[in-house]
Design a protein around this motif. Structure first.
Motif, PDB file in Angstrom:
ATOM      1  N   PHE A 305     -86.163  11.920-120.477  1.00  0.00           N
ATOM      2  CA  PHE A 305     -86.242  11.604-119.053  1.00  0.00           C
ATOM      3  C   PHE A 305     -87.688  11.369-118.639  1.00  0.00           C
ATOM      4  CE2 PHE A 305     -82.145  13.516-119.553  1.00  0.00           C
ATOM      5  CZ  PHE A 305     -81.343  12.829-118.658  1.00  0.00           C
ATOM      6  N   LYS A 306     -87.925  10.210-118.017  1.00  0.00           N
ATOM      7  CA  LYS A 306     -89.261   9.811-117.593  1.00  0.00           C
ATOM      8  C   LYS A 306     -89.236   9.475-116.100  1.00  0.00           C
ATOM      9  CE  LYS A 306     -91.057   9.623-121.842  1.00  0.00           C
ATOM     10  NZ  LYS A 306     -91.965   8.566-122.291  1.00  0.00           N
ATOM     11  N   LYS A 307     -90.277   9.926-115.388  1.00  0.00           N
ATOM     12  CA  LYS A 307     -90.373   9.656-113.951  1.00  0.00           C
ATOM     13  C   LYS A 307     -91.776   9.163-113.615  1.00  0.00           C
ATOM     14  CE  LYS A 307     -87.165  13.490-112.984  1.00  0.00           C
ATOM     15  NZ  LYS A 307     -85.945  12.752-112.676  1.00  0.00           N
ATOM     16  N   VAL A 308     -91.830   8.105-112.799  1.00  0.00           N
ATOM     17  CA  VAL A 308     -93.096   7.576-112.293  1.00  0.00           C
ATOM     18  C   VAL A 308     -93.097   7.801-110.782  1.00  0.00           C
ATOM     19  CG1 VAL A 308     -94.558   5.540-112.044  1.00  0.00           C
ATOM     20  CG2 VAL A 308     -93.191   5.853-114.123  1.00  0.00           C
ATOM     21  N   LEU A 309     -94.100   8.520-110.285  1.00  0.00           N
ATOM     22  CA  LEU A 309     -94.098   8.978-108.895  1.00  0.00           C
ATOM     23  C   LEU A 309     -95.422   8.667-108.212  1.00  0.00           C
ATOM     24  CD1 LEU A 309     -92.661  12.506-109.761  1.00  0.00           C
ATOM     25  CD2 LEU A 309     -91.334  10.542-108.949  1.00  0.00           C
ATOM     26  N   ARG A 310     -95.334   8.270-106.922  1.00  0.00           N
ATOM     27  CA  ARG A 310     -96.556   8.041-106.163  1.00  0.00           C
ATOM     28  C   ARG A 310     -96.285   8.168-104.661  1.00  0.00           C
ATOM     29  NH1 ARG A 310     -97.810   1.614-107.209  1.00  0.00           N
ATOM     30  NH2 ARG A 310     -95.918   0.741-106.310  1.00  0.00           N
ATOM     31  N   ASN A 311     -97.372   8.270-103.913  1.00  0.00           N
ATOM     32  CA  ASN A 311     -97.308   8.363-102.448  1.00  0.00           C
ATOM     33  C   ASN A 311     -96.461   9.536-101.960  1.00  0.00           C
ATOM     34  OD1 ASN A 311     -98.956   6.095-102.152  1.00  0.00           O
ATOM     35  ND2 ASN A 311     -97.208   4.695-102.136  1.00  0.00           N
ATOM     36  N   GLY A 312     -96.584  10.678-102.662  1.00  0.00           N
ATOM     37  CA  GLY A 312     -95.899  11.885-102.220  1.00  0.00           C
ATOM     38  C   GLY A 312     -94.487  12.047-102.740  1.00  0.00           C
ATOM     39  N   ALA A 313     -94.046  11.216-103.671  1.00  0.00           N
ATOM     40  CA  ALA A 313     -92.696  11.330-104.225  1.00  0.00           C
ATOM     41  C   ALA A 313     -92.565  12.610-105.060  1.00  0.00           C
ATOM     42  CB  ALA A 313     -92.374  10.109-105.085  1.00  0.00           C
ATOM     43  N   THR A 314     -91.325  13.091-105.180  1.00  0.00           N
ATOM     44  CA  THR A 314     -91.047  14.319-105.931  1.00  0.00           C
ATOM     45  C   THR A 314     -90.013  14.049-107.010  1.00  0.00           C
ATOM     46  OG1 THR A 314     -91.515  15.742-104.029  1.00  0.00           O
ATOM     47  CG2 THR A 314     -90.187  16.689-105.799  1.00  0.00           C
ATOM     48  N   GLY A 315     -90.288  14.547-108.203  1.00  0.00           N
ATOM     49  CA  GLY A 315     -89.340  14.452-109.311  1.00  0.00           C
ATOM     50  C   GLY A 315     -88.996  15.836-109.823  1.00  0.00           C
ATOM     51  N   VAL A 316     -87.734  16.019-110.214  1.00  0.00           N
ATOM     52  CA  VAL A 316     -87.247  17.304-110.724  1.00  0.00           C
ATOM     53  C   VAL A 316     -86.489  17.060-112.023  1.00  0.00           C
ATOM     54  CG1 VAL A 316     -85.725  19.286-110.290  1.00  0.00           C
ATOM     55  CG2 VAL A 316     -87.040  18.284-108.398  1.00  0.00           C
ATOM     56  N   PHE A 317     -86.718  17.936-113.001  1.00  0.00           N
ATOM     57  CA  PHE A 317     -85.904  17.923-114.214  1.00  0.00           C
ATOM     58  C   PHE A 317     -85.513  19.353-114.566  1.00  0.00           C
ATOM     59  CE2 PHE A 317     -85.395  18.477-118.789  1.00  0.00           C
ATOM     60  CZ  PHE A 317     -84.370  17.570-119.032  1.00  0.00           C
ATOM     61  N   GLN A 318     -84.207  19.579-114.677  1.00  0.00           N
ATOM     62  CA  GLN A 318     -83.679  20.853-115.159  1.00  0.00           C
ATOM     63  C   GLN A 318     -82.766  20.538-116.339  1.00  0.00           C
ATOM     64  OE1 GLN A 318     -82.953  23.756-111.536  1.00  0.00           O
ATOM     65  NE2 GLN A 318     -82.003  21.778-111.073  1.00  0.00           N
ATOM     66  N   GLY A 319     -83.194  20.901-117.535  1.00  0.00           N
ATOM     67  CA  GLY A 319     -82.416  20.556-118.713  1.00  0.00           C
ATOM     68  C   GLY A 319     -82.218  21.763-119.615  1.00  0.00           C
ATOM     69  N   LYS A 320     -81.002  21.925-120.112  1.00  0.00           N
ATOM     70  CA  LYS A 320     -80.714  23.059-120.979  1.00  0.00           C
ATOM     71  C   LYS A 320     -79.918  22.612-122.201  1.00  0.00           C
ATOM     72  CE  LYS A 320     -79.129  27.834-121.017  1.00  0.00           C
ATOM     73  NZ  LYS A 320     -78.823  29.021-120.178  1.00  0.00           N
ATOM     74  N   ILE A 321     -80.262  23.206-123.342  1.00  0.00           N
ATOM     75  CA  ILE A 321     -79.484  23.055-124.567  1.00  0.00           C
ATOM     76  C   ILE A 321     -78.945  24.434-124.916  1.00  0.00           C
ATOM     77  CG2 ILE A 321     -79.509  22.431-127.008  1.00  0.00           C
ATOM     78  CD1 ILE A 321     -81.915  20.630-126.422  1.00  0.00           C
ATOM     79  N   LEU A 322     -77.621  24.564-124.971  1.00  0.00           N
ATOM     80  CA  LEU A 322     -76.974  25.816-125.354  1.00  0.00           C
ATOM     81  C   LEU A 322     -76.307  25.616-126.707  1.00  0.00           C
ATOM     82  CD1 LEU A 322     -75.773  28.662-124.904  1.00  0.00           C
ATOM     83  CD2 LEU A 322     -73.930  27.577-123.599  1.00  0.00           C
ATOM     84  N   VAL A 323     -76.724  26.411-127.686  1.00  0.00           N
ATOM     85  CA  VAL A 323     -76.142  26.351-129.028  1.00  0.00           C
ATOM     86  C   VAL A 323     -75.304  27.607-129.222  1.00  0.00           C
ATOM     87  CG1 VAL A 323     -76.582  26.133-131.493  1.00  0.00           C
ATOM     88  CG2 VAL A 323     -78.134  25.047-129.864  1.00  0.00           C
ATOM     89  N   LYS A 324     -74.000  27.436-129.319  1.00  0.00           N
ATOM     90  CA  LYS A 324     -73.099  28.574-129.438  1.00  0.00           C
ATOM     91  C   LYS A 324     -73.050  29.097-130.877  1.00  0.00           C
ATOM     92  CE  LYS A 324     -70.031  27.821-125.516  1.00  0.00           C
ATOM     93  NZ  LYS A 324     -68.610  27.746-125.081  1.00  0.00           N
ATOM     94  N   PRO A 325     -72.597  30.340-131.066  1.00  0.00           N
ATOM     95  CA  PRO A 325     -72.456  30.879-132.425  1.00  0.00           C
ATOM     96  C   PRO A 325     -71.575  29.972-133.276  1.00  0.00           C
ATOM     97  CG  PRO A 325     -72.152  32.617-130.792  1.00  0.00           C
ATOM     98  CD  PRO A 325     -72.208  31.325-130.030  1.00  0.00           C
ATOM     99  N   GLY A 326     -72.013  29.716-134.483  1.00  0.00           N
ATOM    100  CA  GLY A 326     -71.252  28.862-135.384  1.00  0.00           C
ATOM    101  C   GLY A 326     -71.621  27.398-135.326  1.00  0.00           C
ATOM    102  N   ALA A 327     -72.410  27.000-134.327  1.00  0.00           N
ATOM    103  CA  ALA A 327     -72.802  25.586-134.217  1.00  0.00           C
ATOM    104  C   ALA A 327     -74.021  25.329-135.101  1.00  0.00           C
ATOM    105  CB  ALA A 327     -73.098  25.232-132.767  1.00  0.00           C
ATOM    106  N   GLN A 328     -73.844  25.543-136.384  1.00  0.00           N
ATOM    107  CA  GLN A 328     -74.946  25.406-137.338  1.00  0.00           C
ATOM    108  C   GLN A 328     -75.331  23.936-137.529  1.00  0.00           C
ATOM    109  OE1 GLN A 328     -76.414  27.998-138.048  1.00  0.00           O
ATOM    110  NE2 GLN A 328     -74.952  29.696-138.097  1.00  0.00           N
ATOM    111  N   LYS A 329     -76.552  23.751-137.984  1.00  0.00           N
ATOM    112  CA  LYS A 329     -77.133  22.424-138.242  1.00  0.00           C
ATOM    113  C   LYS A 329     -77.206  21.569-136.977  1.00  0.00           C
ATOM    114  CE  LYS A 329     -75.772  22.418-143.095  1.00  0.00           C
ATOM    115  NZ  LYS A 329     -77.114  22.915-143.487  1.00  0.00           N
ATOM    116  N   THR A 330     -77.321  22.219-135.848  1.00  0.00           N
ATOM    117  CA  THR A 330     -77.524  21.497-134.585  1.00  0.00           C
ATOM    118  C   THR A 330     -78.914  20.881-134.563  1.00  0.00           C
ATOM    119  OG1 THR A 330     -75.988  22.777-133.229  1.00  0.00           O
ATOM    120  CG2 THR A 330     -77.899  21.857-132.103  1.00  0.00           C
ATOM    121  N   ASP A 331     -78.983  19.642-134.100  1.00  0.00           N
ATOM    122  CA  ASP A 331     -80.260  18.945-133.906  1.00  0.00           C
ATOM    123  C   ASP A 331     -80.363  18.604-132.420  1.00  0.00           C
ATOM    124  OD1 ASP A 331     -82.483  17.352-133.857  1.00  0.00           O
ATOM    125  OD2 ASP A 331     -81.734  15.844-135.264  1.00  0.00           O
ATOM    126  N   GLY A 332     -81.142  19.384-131.692  1.00  0.00           N
ATOM    127  CA  GLY A 332     -81.267  19.176-130.253  1.00  0.00           C
ATOM    128  C   GLY A 332     -82.705  18.884-129.856  1.00  0.00           C
TER     129      GLY A 332
END
Length: 426
Positions: A305-332
Motif C-alpha cells: 500500500f502506497k499513499k502520496v499526500l499533500r496540502n494537509g491530506a491524511t493517510g491511514v494504514f492498519q494491516g494485520k497478518i494472523l498465522v493460526k496454529p498449523g499454518a506452516q510454511k506461511t509466506d506473509g
C-alpha cells in the motif's frame, strides 16, 4: 454487555431511518446481520480500529451532501472490451448496462435474487461478512448485509472472454447508496472484475468473494475523482486450495474513504495479493484497513500500500497478518509507505503480525518520508521541469503497488490516468 448510551442511541437512530428488505432466500441472513449491528453498535472513535478515522459522517442518519463531480475525461476502462454493469446512486441501471449474458459466468441483480425462495447465493450472502466479524468487529459491513437493496450476484463457472466492469455513477448530491455483491468462483474458473466511479454522496459497499480450489479472481478498482464523496467499502474473500486472488485499488480525491479487506486462507498453496495506491490533496482522509488470516499450509499473502499526500491530506494504514496454529510454511509480506509532499500532511500506520506457527516467513514494514531530493535534482539537471519531475518520481513511488495488477494493459491504463491526474495539479 450493554452498549454505551451514546453509541446505542446513534445506532438506533440510524437503523430507524432504514428499511429492512423482507422475505425471500436472504431474509434470515439479513435478520442475523441486523442482530449483529444491534449488538455491536455502529463505530465511534473509542473503537480500537477507528481511532485514526472519524466514522461520524459514515454513521449519521442523513448523508452529508456532496456536489456531483463532472468529469472532464473518458470514464476509466473505457478503452477495454468489457461487460458493463451500471449503478446510478446505488440503483441498477438496465438501460445503461450491457446484456448480462456472458459465457462462463452468470450475473444476476441482487434485487431479483432476494425475491426468490431458493438460490445458491443463500449459502454465501452474509456468510463471509459474519466470519469476518471476529476477532475485529465490522458493524458497517453488517449494516450493509442487513439493508443492501441492490448489487450483483456473480457465479463464475469458466473463463469469460472479457472482464466484468461494475460502474458506479453519482448523479444526486444527497444520494446514500448501499450495495452488496456476491462472487462465487468455481474450481478452475478465472475472472477479472473492474470497478470504477464514485457511486454516491455516501457509499457503503460490501463484496463477498468465495474462490474454490484452483479458482482465480483479479479485482481492479478505481475510486474517484469526486472531491466531496464519502465511502466505506468492505471486501471479504475466502480462498480454497491453490486459489489465487489479486486486488488493486486506486483512490484519488474524496473527503473520506475507508477500504477494509478481510482475507481468509482455508486451503493449502493459495495466493492472495492486496495492493492499493492513493493520491490525496487537501481535505482528504484515506484509510486502508486489512486483515489476512492464514489457516492453511504453504500460502502466500502480499500487502503493498502506497499513499502520496499533500496540502494537509491524511493517510491511514492498519494491516494485520494472523498465522493460526498449523499454518506452516506461511509466506506473509506487508509494506505500507507514504510520500509526504509537504509538512502539513500525515501518515498514520499500525502494522501487525500475530503468529502461532514456527515454520513461517513473515515480515512487515512501514515508512514515511519526503520526495528524494537527489532524484529530483537528477531529473531537473537533465531539463525536466520541476512539476513534471515530481510527477515522474511520484509514479515511480507508486509503481510497486500498480505492478500487482496481473494485466499489463490495465496497469498501463492506471499509470496513464494517474499521470494525467497528477499533471492537472501542477
Amino acid at each position: 454487555m450493554a452498549l454505551p448510551e451514546l453509541k446505542q442511541s446513534a445506532t438506533e437512530a440510524r437503523l430507524a431511518a432504514l428499511v429492512l428488505p423482507e422475505g425471500g432466500c436472504l431474509d434470515a441472513a439479513r435478520r442475523a446481520a441486523l442482530s449483529r449491528v444491534q449488538t455491536m453498535g455502529l463505530p465511534d472513535r473509542r473503537d480500537e480500529y477507528w481511532k485514526y478515522t472519524r466514522p461520524d459522517t459514515l454513521t449519521a442518519v442523513e448523508a452529508p451532501k456532496a456536489a456531483v463531480f463532472h468529469a472532464d475525461e473518458a470514464p476509466m476502462f473505457e478503452e477495454f472490451d468489457r461487460l458493463k454493469v451500471v449503478f446510478v446512486d446505488g440503483v441498477f441501471d438496465a438501460a445503461a448496462s450491457d446484456d448480462l449474458a456472458l459465457e462462463g459466468v452468470s450475473i444476476e441483480r441482487l434485487a431479483d435474487v432476494q425475491a426468490k425462495d431458493i438460490h445458491w447465493a443463500k449459502d454465501l450472502y452474509g456468510v463471509l461478512e459474519a466470519r469476518g466479524q471476529s476477532p475485529v468487529e465490522r458493524p458497517l459491513a453488517a449494516l450493509n448485509t442487513a439493508f443492501a437493496q441492490d448489487g450483483v450476484v456473480i457465479h463464475v463457472t469458466g473463463t469469460p472472454s472479457k472482464p466484468i466492469n461494475l460502474i458506479y455513477r453519482h448523479d444526486s448530491d444527497s444520494s446514500d447508496a448501499i450495495l452488496h455483491h456476491v462472487v462465487k468462483v468455481d474450481s478452475g474458473a478465472e475472472v477479472t472484475l473492474l470497478e470504477n466511479g464514485p457511486a454516491a454522496s455516501r457509499f457503503n459497499k460490501a463484496m463477498e468473494i468465495d474462490i474454490a480450489d484452483g479458482g482465480k479472481l483479479h479485482l481492479v478498482r478505481a475510486q474517484g475523482r469526486d472531491h466531496e464523496r464519502r465511502a466505506a467499502t468492505h471486501l471479504f474473500a475466502r480462498l480454497g486450495a491453490e486459489a489465487l486472488f489479486k486486488s488493486f485499488t486506486l483512490t484519488v480525491n474524496g473527503v473520506l474513504t475507508r477500504n477494509e479487506a478481510i482475507v481468509e486462507f482455508t486451503g493449502d498453496d493459495a495466493v492472495a495479493h492486496l495492493a492499493g495506491a492513493c493520491v490525496g490533496d487537501g481535505d482528504f482522509h484515506h484509510d486502508d484497513t486489512v486483515f489476512v488470516t492464514h489457516d492453511a499450509v504453504n500460502c502466500e499473502s502480499r500487502q503493498v500500500f502506497k499513499k502520496v499526500l499533500r496540502n494537509g491530506a491524511t493517510g491511514v494504514f492498519q494491516g494485520k497478518i494472523l498465522v493460526k496454529p498449523g499454518a506452516q510454511k506461511t509466506d506473509g509480506y506487508q509494506i505500507s509507505q507514504s510520500l509526504l509532499l509537504d509538512d502539513d500532511s500525515q501518515f498514520l500506520a499500525k502494522p501487525e503480525l500475530e503468529i502461532y506457527a514456527d515454520d513461517v516467513a513473515c515480515s512487515h514494514g512501514s515508512t514515511s518520508g519526503a520526495i528524494d531530493e537527489d532524484g529530483l535534482f537528477y531529473l531537473r539537471s537533465r531539463g525536466v521541469p520541476e512539476g513534471e519531475a515530481t510527477d515522474l518520481m511520484t509514479l515511480a513511488f507508486l509503481a510497486e503497488a500498480v505492478q500487482e495488477i496481473e494485466s499489463a494493459e490495465i496497469a498501463a491504463a492506471i499509470n496513464e490516468r494517474l499521470y494525467g491526474w497528477l499533471a492537472r495539479r501542477r
